[in-house]
Every structure is written in C-alpha cells, then in structure tokens.
Write a protein that holds these residues in place. Structure first.
Motif, PDB file in Angstrom:
ATOM      1  N   ALA A  11     -17.395  33.536 -83.223  1.00 38.57           N
ATOM      2  CA  ALA A  11     -17.790  32.475 -82.297  1.00 38.57           C
ATOM      3  C   ALA A  11     -16.566  31.764 -81.726  1.00 38.57           C
ATOM      4  N   MET A  12     -15.598  31.447 -82.566  1.00 36.94           N
ATOM      5  CA  MET A  12     -14.388  30.769 -82.089  1.00 36.94           C
ATOM      6  C   MET A  12     -13.586  31.666 -81.145  1.00 36.94           C
ATOM      7  N   PHE A  13     -13.442  32.947 -81.479  1.00 34.23           N
ATOM      8  CA  PHE A  13     -12.728  33.881 -80.614  1.00 34.23           C
ATOM      9  C   PHE A  13     -13.422  33.986 -79.258  1.00 34.23           C
ATOM     10  N   SER A  14     -14.744  34.050 -79.253  1.00 37.81           N
ATOM     11  CA  SER A  14     -15.496  34.140 -77.997  1.00 37.81           C
ATOM     12  C   SER A  14     -15.281  32.903 -77.136  1.00 37.81           C
ATOM     13  N   MET A  15     -15.266  31.730 -77.764  1.00 43.28           N
ATOM     14  CA  MET A  15     -15.048  30.499 -77.006  1.00 43.28           C
ATOM     15  C   MET A  15     -13.644  30.455 -76.401  1.00 43.28           C
ATOM     16  N   LEU A  16     -12.640  30.820 -77.202  1.00 40.55           N
ATOM     17  CA  LEU A  16     -11.258  30.820 -76.700  1.00 40.55           C
ATOM     18  C   LEU A  16     -11.062  31.854 -75.596  1.00 40.55           C
ATOM     19  N   ALA A  17     -11.661  33.022 -75.750  1.00 43.17           N
ATOM     20  CA  ALA A  17     -11.562  34.056 -74.713  1.00 43.17           C
ATOM     21  C   ALA A  17     -12.236  33.585 -73.426  1.00 43.17           C
ATOM     22  N   GLY A  18     -13.356  32.898 -73.537  1.00 41.96           N
ATOM     23  CA  GLY A  18     -14.044  32.375 -72.358  1.00 41.96           C
ATOM     24  C   GLY A  18     -13.215  31.337 -71.617  1.00 41.96           C
ATOM     25  N   ILE A  19     -12.571  30.448 -72.371  1.00 44.90           N
ATOM     26  CA  ILE A  19     -11.711  29.426 -71.748  1.00 44.90           C
ATOM     27  C   ILE A  19     -10.517  30.087 -71.078  1.00 44.90           C
ATOM     28  N   ALA A  20      -9.912  31.078 -71.734  1.00 48.58           N
ATOM     29  CA  ALA A  20      -8.761  31.777 -71.151  1.00 48.58           C
ATOM     30  C   ALA A  20      -9.154  32.501 -69.872  1.00 48.58           C
ATOM     31  N   LEU A  21     -10.288  33.147 -69.873  1.00 49.90           N
ATOM     32  CA  LEU A  21     -10.743  33.844 -68.657  1.00 49.90           C
ATOM     33  C   LEU A  21     -11.053  32.866 -67.531  1.00 49.90           C
ATOM     34  N   LEU A  22     -11.568  31.702 -67.857  1.00 52.77           N
ATOM     35  CA  LEU A  22     -11.830  30.689 -66.838  1.00 52.77           C
ATOM     36  C   LEU A  22     -10.532  30.198 -66.221  1.00 52.77           C
ATOM     37  N   VAL A  23      -9.506  29.975 -67.042  1.00 51.21           N
ATOM     38  CA  VAL A  23      -8.205  29.537 -66.533  1.00 51.21           C
ATOM     39  C   VAL A  23      -7.593  30.602 -65.633  1.00 51.21           C
ATOM     40  N   VAL A  24      -7.673  31.865 -66.045  1.00 45.99           N
ATOM     41  CA  VAL A  24      -7.135  32.959 -65.217  1.00 45.99           C
ATOM     42  C   VAL A  24      -7.889  33.039 -63.896  1.00 45.99           C
ATOM     43  N   PHE A  25      -9.205  32.934 -63.935  1.00 45.36           N
ATOM     44  CA  PHE A  25      -9.992  32.971 -62.702  1.00 45.36           C
ATOM     45  C   PHE A  25      -9.597  31.835 -61.766  1.00 45.36           C
ATOM     46  N   LEU A  26      -9.489  30.621 -62.296  1.00 47.82           N
ATOM     47  CA  LEU A  26      -9.120  29.480 -61.458  1.00 47.82           C
ATOM     48  C   LEU A  26      -7.714  29.639 -60.890  1.00 47.82           C
ATOM     49  N   TYR A  27      -6.810  30.182 -61.688  1.00 46.17           N
ATOM     50  CA  TYR A  27      -5.445  30.389 -61.213  1.00 46.17           C
ATOM     51  C   TYR A  27      -5.406  31.407 -60.073  1.00 46.17           C
ATOM     52  N   LEU A  28      -6.176  32.484 -60.202  1.00 46.89           N
ATOM     53  CA  LEU A  28      -6.199  33.504 -59.149  1.00 46.89           C
ATOM     54  C   LEU A  28      -6.948  33.028 -57.908  1.00 46.89           C
ATOM     55  N   ARG A  29      -7.964  32.244 -58.077  1.00 46.14           N
ATOM     56  CA  ARG A  29      -8.788  31.781 -56.946  1.00 46.14           C
ATOM     57  C   ARG A  29      -8.138  30.594 -56.230  1.00 46.14           C
ATOM     58  N   TYR A  30      -7.598  29.649 -56.981  1.00 45.24           N
ATOM     59  CA  TYR A  30      -7.003  28.432 -56.428  1.00 45.24           C
ATOM     60  C   TYR A  30      -5.604  28.240 -57.016  1.00 45.24           C
ATOM     61  N   PRO A  31      -4.607  29.009 -56.604  1.00 41.17           N
ATOM     62  CA  PRO A  31      -3.276  28.936 -57.232  1.00 41.17           C
ATOM     63  C   PRO A  31      -2.588  27.581 -57.049  1.00 41.17           C
ATOM     64  N   ASP A  32      -2.695  26.964 -55.878  1.00 40.94           N
ATOM     65  CA  ASP A  32      -2.030  25.674 -55.664  1.00 40.94           C
ATOM     66  C   ASP A  32      -2.645  24.576 -56.522  1.00 40.94           C
ATOM     67  N   PHE A  33      -3.939  24.569 -56.617  1.00 43.12           N
ATOM     68  CA  PHE A  33      -4.650  23.556 -57.408  1.00 43.12           C
ATOM     69  C   PHE A  33      -4.310  23.691 -58.890  1.00 43.12           C
ATOM     70  N   THR A  34      -4.310  24.906 -59.426  1.00 41.18           N
ATOM     71  CA  THR A  34      -4.053  25.102 -60.857  1.00 41.18           C
ATOM     72  C   THR A  34      -2.583  24.861 -61.205  1.00 41.18           C
ATOM     73  N   LYS A  35      -1.649  25.131 -60.285  1.00 43.86           N
ATOM     74  CA  LYS A  35      -0.223  24.860 -60.570  1.00 43.86           C
ATOM     75  C   LYS A  35       0.010  23.374 -60.741  1.00 43.86           C
ATOM     76  N   LYS A  36      -0.783  22.573 -60.035  1.00 45.17           N
ATOM     77  CA  LYS A  36      -0.646  21.136 -60.127  1.00 45.17           C
ATOM     78  C   LYS A  36      -1.035  20.606 -61.507  1.00 45.17           C
ATOM     79  N   TYR A  37      -2.054  21.215 -62.143  1.00 44.45           N
ATOM     80  CA  TYR A  37      -2.582  20.716 -63.407  1.00 44.45           C
ATOM     81  C   TYR A  37      -2.186  21.518 -64.636  1.00 44.45           C
ATOM     82  N   ILE A  38      -1.627  22.689 -64.445  1.00 44.84           N
ATOM     83  CA  ILE A  38      -1.271  23.515 -65.601  1.00 44.84           C
ATOM     84  C   ILE A  38       0.221  23.607 -65.748  1.00 44.84           C
TER      85      ILE A  38
END
Length: 150
Positions: free
Chosen positions: A123-150
C-alpha cells in the motif's frame, strides 16, 4: 485487488466486529493455480473455520504451500472450544468473510497487526509511486509551473 490491499492495510480495531461461538470445524486446504504465461504453478494455503450455529465459512489465506502460521492457528482452535473471530463490520453479510483477528482459550491466535503487516508495504509503495507519477506528469505537462514549485 489494490483497493482490497488499501482496505486491509488501514484497518483499525474499531472497524472490526466480533463473532463468538464454539468451533465446529477447522480445515486447511491447498489451492494451486497455473500461470498461462510462464506455466509455473503457484500454491496458497487456506484455513476455513466454522462456528456452531453460524452458517459462515471464515477464511485466512497464505501465499505458501504449507503455512506454519495456519497450522498453529488450527491447532489452537480445538473442536468444541469457544472462539471469538473478528471480521470487518461491513463484511458481516458475506458468507465467507476474511478473518482479521482470532481469540481462543484466552490466547490471541491471530492479531490484527499480523494481518495488516502483510499488505502495508504494498500500500505504501503504491501511494509513493502514484505521487511520483503525478509529479512527472505535471512536470511534462506544465514545465514552467512545476519548476517554480519544485
């Protein structure tokens, strides 16, 4: 499957309901299944417990061919002795609910922590993998926005 893992991993004592009675029977059977891809046989041990005056088949499943844990539980549940089995409150209407805790002869044969520890890492691995995939998706979709906050 994954929803079931999360349900088990985050179960608490307040989610459980107790069903008490005399042990009518305890049986261990081994189930085998074959993978179509690898043609490998997988085994699982299943403990079925029935109580007198109750028409449910209470189940515990272990992913091993011969489970020491299930053998110990079976030996602790003697026919005719009084036992208390804890299941999830919302599984009360099912005919074969999963066992989360067992108390018999003033002993705890199966604790909730043992049941939960089986699935907490998945369960913990699934949650961490989901968060990581969300961050990667946001970075690829909105690179300028994510660079500001990450």
């Amino acid at each position: 499957m994954s929803i079931k893992i999360f349900r088990t991993a985050f179960t608490s004592e307040s989610d459980l309901t107790a069903i008490s009675g005399k042990v009518f029977s305890t049986d261990i059977y081994i189930k085998s299944s074959k993978s179509f891809k690898t043609r490998q046989t997988y085994y699982s041990s299943n403990l079925i417990v029935t109580l007198s005056g109750n028409n449910r088949l209470f189940k515990i499943k272990e992913p091993e061919k011969y489970s020491e844990k299930l053998q110990k539980i079976k030996s602790g549940l003697k026919k005719g002795n009084f036992a208390t089995i804890y299941i999830k409150e919302k599984d009360i209407i099912e005919t074969s609910p999963k066992i989360y805790r067992i108390d018999a002869a003033n002993k705890n044969l199966l604790s909730l922590e043992d049941t939960k520890s089986e699935d907490i890492y998945i369960a913990m691995f699934s949650m961490l993998a989901g968060i990581a995939l969300l961050v990667v998706f946001l970075y690829l979709r909105y690179p300028d926005f994510t660079k500001k906050y990450i």
